[in-house]
Scaffold this motif. Structure first.
Motif, PDB file in Angstrom:
ATOM      1  N   UNK A 552     -29.189  -0.983  -4.002  1.00 51.30           N
ATOM      2  CA  UNK A 552     -29.605  -1.386  -5.334  1.00 51.30           C
ATOM      3  C   UNK A 552     -30.577  -2.554  -5.212  1.00 51.30           C
ATOM      4  N   UNK A 553     -31.350  -2.788  -6.261  1.00 48.44           N
ATOM      5  CA  UNK A 553     -32.329  -3.863  -6.247  1.00 48.44           C
ATOM      6  C   UNK A 553     -33.338  -3.705  -7.384  1.00 48.44           C
ATOM      7  N   UNK A 554     -34.548  -4.228  -7.194  1.00 49.84           N
ATOM      8  CA  UNK A 554     -35.602  -4.138  -8.211  1.00 49.84           C
ATOM      9  C   UNK A 554     -36.953  -3.996  -7.517  1.00 49.84           C
ATOM     10  N   UNK A 555     -37.951  -3.632  -8.303  1.00 54.72           N
ATOM     11  CA  UNK A 555     -39.318  -3.504  -7.768  1.00 54.72           C
ATOM     12  C   UNK A 555     -40.297  -3.859  -8.895  1.00 54.72           C
ATOM     13  N   UNK A 556     -41.469  -4.419  -8.541  1.00 59.66           N
ATOM     14  CA  UNK A 556     -42.440  -4.829  -9.571  1.00 59.66           C
ATOM     15  C   UNK A 556     -43.174  -3.621 -10.159  1.00 59.66           C
TER      16      UNK A 556
END
Length: 734
Positions: A552-556
């Motif tokens: 899991x995480x995020x990206x721009x």
């Protein structure tokens, strides 16, 4: 001591001498008499008196206690005594009464008595005890002893009768009759006069009269001239316990009965035994079940241990319960025993034991076989509680009595009007014997105005889709924030055309890869967002179909605020499951409160791994316990709670792992437990939330998982993982 010959001895001798002379002379008519055999003259026993107390040169005071024995009982059982003081003057005289040791009055006897006297100044003295002939007043036997006389004015007045001597008596003060004892047992008591040799004899017998112990112990003389004793008596306890009899006595002369004796009946506890009286064997019961019974003696620590297991030996529950009773005696119990009901029912066994905690030795045990009826299916939601205000995604946890078909449950979320807000499936882990457990996140569309929603969990027939079991949980969704006042518009421009209205709600679309594509890590995802995300980034989570998090995480997202239909491309890292299979990739956007406002999911495939994962830790004691965290991976950005998934090589202590969360400075942010379940074909798995206090500024945190014995505080195995907590989001200016 002088020796005198009784007159009848002299007379007997003269008669025998005359008879011998007559028979040895010439016969009638001068004939020579025939020699006769030589006859042996019987010798009567010697008449003697022995003074046993006081002893030679003993210091005495008035009255003087005198004890002794005689070889032949005196005439009418009377003995005379005389007490001479310093200078040889007579201080006192009188008589003692002797007591025969046998029915034959011509046999031995004993005597005891007191001699009172008056003396202003102490000095040497002498006590004489005599037997005086009633026929001629001669002395037939005499004994004497020298003593040191203490001054005394306690003598009986002249002409008053001499008090009778005090007879010997033995009294046992402790333990009380019927006391439960072991070996050795401490006894205490007293005597009316000091015994001969200042000692007493004891004999211990079992219920059959067999001697199981004997010996001698000392007696102390008190200031009052009595005896006092405290002694430790050793004996061989009877194997089956029961009554034992202690006899304490002052022996008499050799071959004579005891001077005095007393007896005490005590009890030796039987060997430990546990008897379960109810319920009867074979009874069908539930949990908890009430057990009643008894023990032969009070158990260690006043508790009995219990263990419940099914026909296959699987542990269903264990613990301990107290008994009622007292040390040394029997006990009874009436206990409520709780255990996990086997889903399929069948036979269970309850084992009760008395265990020595210091050595772990099982002293005694008992087993009881019972039956449990099969359980009906039910779905139990343990979290969140009814009425909780939630958002999307929402974490739900609970259990099922039976493992549902395909290990899956279906969920539906509806608003107050019955409008469906979301639906889907999630995995349930467990076994047919132990039921199922679930801990999953579900996604749904938030109603615009907030309000009441209903979460429904269903077990569906995989062939017909018919609802087999269901449960509904009422919840709430928060409404939109109160808008701030805005200036009234100055004018409304006239419309020049009818443009296509821009989207008013966020929506996520995944364009590639297509559903069912076989991928690896990292996987490249492309798609579009209806609105430019508020925080210039989107978020992702990769899971198995049983809701185990793989990454899991995020990206721009490139673009600017106000832009619509915004494309995105992201390379997502995740841990490939060892067994391969289907995975779900979810892309979502969230608001300032952390609530998901839109999401999209694509199901993909992963090939099985060639090698199993490397163990993350091995127990310090050299055992083979291993804790493997499959999700989240190192440096994953998480919030609280963070969902942890993984496996253990062995069943951990009490079927759970303990966790501790610390920040970069080592400060504790949270701690708790994760349940571990056995999944057939997979092993021991865990999946659950790790709760902690989010650091105000975010940053690195460390989560430590351990298989730990809470009693010894010794970890069998442990592992740690470094994660990242993002600072709370702050709205950015357009």
């Amino acid at each position: 001591m002088h020796k005198y010959v009784h007159w009848w001895q002299w007379r007997w001798t003269m008669v025998m001498l005359g008879l011998v002379l007559l028979l040895s002379g010439c016969g009638f008519g001068g004939s020579t008499p025939t020699p006769t055999p030589e006859q042996t003259t019987p010798v009567p026993p010697r008449r003697t008196i022995t003074i046993l107390s006081p002893t030679t040169d003993a210091t005495v005071t008035s009255p003087i206690v005198v004890t002794g024995d005689v070889t032949i009982m005196p005439f009418e059982a009377n003995l005379n005594y005389r007490l001479f003081g310093p200078g040889g003057g007579l201080l006192a005289e009188g008589f003692f009464t002797a007591e025969a040791l046998q029915d034959d009055l011509g046999g031995p006897g004993v005597f005891a008595g007191e001699i009172p006297y008056t003396l202003e100044q102490g000095g040497p003295g002498r006590i004489e005890v005599l037997e005086i002939s009633a026929a001629d007043g001669s002395t037939m036997a005499i004994a004497s002893v020298s003593v040191n006389l203490s001054p005394s004015n306690g003598a009986t007045g002249e002409g008053e009768p001499t008090p009778e001597p005090q007879a010997q008596a033995i009294t046992l003060d402790s333990p009380p009759p019927g006391t439960t004892v072991g070996s050795p047992v401490t006894i205490a008591g007293r005597t009316t006069v000091p015994p001969a040799g200042n000692s007493l004899t004891f004999v211990m017998r079992d219920a059959a009269g067999t001697i199981i112990g004997n010996g001698v112990f000392p007696v102390n003389v008190t200031a009052e001239g009595q005896g006092s004793f405290t002694a430790s008596i050793g004996f061989n306890p009877p194997l089956e316990g029961g009554a034992v009899t202690l006899e304490v006595l002052e022996p008499g002369a050799p071959g004579a009965p005891a001077v005095a004796s007393t007896q005490l009946v005590m009890v030796v506890a039987p060997p430990q035994a546990i008897v379960v009286e109810s319920p009867p064997p074979g009874t069908t019961v539930g949990s908890p079940v009430t057990l009643t019974g008894r023990t032969a003696r009070f158990p260690f620590q006043g508790n009995l241990l219990y263990r419940v297991f099914d026909a296959a030996g699987r542990d269903l529950g264990n613990g301990f319960f107290p008994v009622l009773g007292a040390e040394g005696g029997p006990a009874i119990f009436n206990a409520s025993v709780t255990f996990n009901l086997p889903v399929t029912g069948g036979r269970i066994t309850i084992e009760i034991a008395d265990q020595n905690a210091s050595t772990n030795e099982i002293i005694a045990s008992a087993r009881l076989d019972l039956n449990v009826a099969p359980q009906a299916q039910a779905i139990i939601i343990e979290s969140p509680p009814a009425g909780t205000t939630v958002g999307s995604p929402m974490t739900i946890a609970g259990r099922t009595v039976q493992l549902p078909p395909n290990s899956q449950l279906t969920f539906r979320v509806r608003d107050v009007n019955g409008q469906q807000l979301g639906t889907g499936q999630f995995g349930v882990s467990g076994s047919q014997e132990g039921g199922g457990r679930f801990n999953s996140q579900i996604f749904f569309n938030l109603p615009q105005g907030g309000g009441s929603i209903n979460l429904e969990l269903l077990e569906l027939d995989p062939n017909t889709g018919q609802v087999m079991t269901s449960v509904t949980l009422p919840l709430n969704v928060a409404g939109p924030p109160t808008p701030t006042a805005t200036p009234a518009p100055t004018a409304t421009p006239a419309p020049t055309a009818t443009p296509v209205p821009p989207p008013t709600r966020q929506a996520i679309t995944i364009e590639t890869p297509p559903t069912g594509t076989t991928v690896g890590s990292p996987v490249v995802i492309t798609g579009r967002a209806a609105l430019y995300p508020q925080f210039r980034e989107l978020y992702y989570v990769v899971r198995t179909l049983t809701r185990e998090t793989l990454g899991q995480g995020s990206f721009p997202v490139a673009g600017q605020t106000g832009q619509v239909n915004v494309p995105f491309t992201a390379s997502l890292n995740f841990t490939e499951p060892v067994q391969g299979g289907a995975i779900a990739v979810e892309i979502y956007d969230r608001d300032g409160a952390g609530q998901i406002i839109a999401s999209a999911i694509v199901q993909l495939q992963v090939n099985p791994r060639a090698q199993p994962p490397t163990p993350t830790s091995i127990g310090p004691a050299g055992d083979q316990q291993v804790i493997n965290v499959t999700s989240p991976v190192t440096d994953t950005v998480v919030g609280s709670p963070a969902i942890f998934d993984g496996t253990t090589a062995l069943a951990p202590f009490q079927s759970r792992l303990v966790y501790t969360v610390t920040d970069a400075a080592g400060n504790e942010l949270g701690k708790g437990e994760l349940s571990v379940r056995e999944v057939p074909g997979i092993g021991f798995v865990f999946s659950g939330p790790v709760l902690f206090t989010v650091p105000p500024a975010g940053g690195e945190i460390t989560v430590r998982l351990a298989d730990q014995n809470d009693r010894l505080l010794v970890p069998f195995a442990e592992t740690s993982i470094r994660l990242v907590v993002a600072p709370p989001p702050q709205p950015r200016a357009p």
